[in-house]
Design an enzyme around this catalytic site. Structure first.
Site, short mmCIF file in Angstrom:
data_model
loop_
_atom_site.label_atom_id
_atom_site.label_comp_id
_atom_site.label_asym_id
_atom_site.label_seq_id
_atom_site.Cartn_x
_atom_site.Cartn_y
_atom_site.Cartn_z
CB THR A 46 -0.96 0.03 1.22
OG1 THR A 46 -1.71 1.24 1.20
CG2 THR A 46 -0.22 -0.05 2.55
CD GLU A 71 3.17 6.72 8.12
OE1 GLU A 71 3.26 7.78 7.48
OE2 GLU A 71 3.73 6.50 9.20
N GLY A 72 -1.57 5.30 6.84
CA GLY A 72 -2.67 5.10 7.79
C GLY A 72 -3.21 3.68 7.72
CE LYS A 73 -6.15 1.77 1.80
NZ LYS A 73 -6.06 1.07 0.50
CG ASP A 90 -9.42 -0.83 -3.75
OD1 ASP A 90 -8.80 0.21 -3.50
OD2 ASP A 90 -10.08 -0.99 -4.78
CG PHE A 94 -6.04 7.50 6.94
CD1 PHE A 94 -6.14 6.55 7.95
CD2 PHE A 94 -6.47 7.15 5.67
CE1 PHE A 94 -6.66 5.28 7.68
CE2 PHE A 94 -6.98 5.89 5.39
CZ PHE A 94 -7.08 4.96 6.40
CE LYS A 112 -10.47 4.35 10.72
NZ LYS A 112 -9.50 4.89 9.78
NE ARG A 143 -7.65 0.06 5.93
CZ ARG A 143 -8.28 1.24 6.07
NH1 ARG A 143 -8.41 1.79 7.26
NH2 ARG A 143 -8.75 1.87 5.02
P1 ITT Z 1 -3.42 2.20 -1.69
O1 ITT Z 1 -2.00 2.43 -2.08
O2 ITT Z 1 -3.55 1.12 -0.65
O3 ITT Z 1 -4.35 1.99 -2.85
P2 ITT Z 1 -5.03 4.59 -1.26
O4 ITT Z 1 -4.99 5.67 -0.24
O5 ITT Z 1 -4.96 4.97 -2.71
O6 ITT Z 1 -3.87 3.54 -0.90
P3 ITT Z 1 -7.63 3.32 -1.82
O7 ITT Z 1 -7.37 3.28 -3.27
O8 ITT Z 1 -8.18 2.09 -1.16
O9 ITT Z 1 -6.30 3.72 -0.97
O10 ITT Z 1 -8.55 4.57 -1.55
C1 ITT Z 1 -9.28 4.64 -0.43
C2 ITT Z 1 -9.46 6.09 -0.04
O11 ITT Z 1 -10.63 6.11 0.77
C3 ITT Z 1 -8.29 6.57 0.82
O12 ITT Z 1 -7.35 7.34 0.14
C4 ITT Z 1 -9.01 7.42 1.89
O13 ITT Z 1 -9.12 8.74 1.44
C5 ITT Z 1 -10.40 6.80 1.96
N1 ITT Z 1 -10.45 5.87 3.10
C6 ITT Z 1 -10.36 4.52 3.09
N2 ITT Z 1 -10.39 4.01 4.31
C7 ITT Z 1 -10.50 5.05 5.15
C8 ITT Z 1 -10.55 5.19 6.55
O14 ITT Z 1 -10.44 4.15 7.36
N3 ITT Z 1 -10.64 6.42 7.04
C9 ITT Z 1 -10.72 7.49 6.25
N4 ITT Z 1 -10.66 7.46 4.93
C10 ITT Z 1 -10.55 6.25 4.36
#
Ligand code: ITT
Length: 180
Positions: A5, A8-10, A63, A138, A158, A164
């Site tokens: 990914t 960083e939050g994820k 995702d 995030f 959270k 997630r």
């Molecule tokens: P990857 O590299 O993992 O794809 P990304 O940030 O592009 O990272 P996604 O394509 O899955 O991730 O997009 C999901 C978006 O949805 C992410 O950028 C956040 O803005 C939002 N999002 C997802 N989960 C969230 C959460 O737990 N809290 C707040 N916003 C979230």
């Protein structure tokens, strides 16, 4: 096992949960190509398929997206792009005057075990706040109300209820079951 990914939050959310399952995960920080599709499940599965051609060892990706009922599910699969372009302020403006504020976050984990891909999902229901609230977290956390607090006001709490968390819990549980 690697978690691929750019977010960083994820990774932080996943790392904390993995520790509770005694599973070691490593961060492979990279952006990857996401094929377009209307369903998150399909995007995650196809992304993992493409990545598995290069990365031959076990990995997973996740995702996720925010789905707002009054906007017919927008931004959904386009959440990352919408966050980068109009952000939380933009969503608050789009929702001005709209009474139905129901929304949910959905996450799909796609796991490549070295030969095939499996997916796991998680959903958390909430509402779009009237204003941006809180500094933790995030992405859309400061506008996503869970009960009377936004995710950004809940801090670590959270991670107990998030989309997630639910998807990863299913995934980590399935790995543990297979190991025993
Ligand atoms: P990857 O590299 O993992 O794809 P990304 O940030 O592009 O990272 P996604 O394509 O899955 O991730 O997009 C999901 C978006 O949805 C992410 O950028 C956040 O803005 C939002 N999002 C997802 N989960 C969230 C959460 O737990 N809290 C707040 N916003 C979230």
């Amino acid at each position: 096992m690697k978690f691929i990914t750019s977010n960083e939050g994820k990774f932080r959310e996943a790392k904390e949960l993995a520790e509770m399952f005694s599973i070691e995960i490593e961060w492979l920080r990279m952006e990857y190509e996401e094929p377009q599709a209307l369903e998150l499940e399909e995007i995650a599965r196809k992304s993992a398929e493409i990545l598995s051609e290069k990365i031959k060892e076990p990995f997973f990706i996740e995702d996720s997206g925010l789905f707002i009922e009054a906007l017919n599910g927008f931004p959904g699969p386009y959440s990352s792009y919408v966050f980068k372009t109009i952000g939380n302020e933009g969503i608050i403006k789009l929702m001005a005057g709209i009474k139905n504020r129901k929304a949910y976050f959905k996450a799909i984990v796609a796991y490549f075990d070295g030969s095939k891909i499996k997916t796991f999902d998680g959903i958390v229901h909430g509402e779009i706040a009237l204003e941006i609230r809180g500094r933790k977290g995030f992405g859309f956390d400061p506008i996503f109300l869970y009960g009377d607090r936004t995710f950004a006001e809940m801090g670590e709490e959270k991670n107990l209820v998030s989309h997630r968390r639910k998807a990863l819990e299913k995934f980590f549980t399935s790995i543990k079951v297979r190991q025993h």
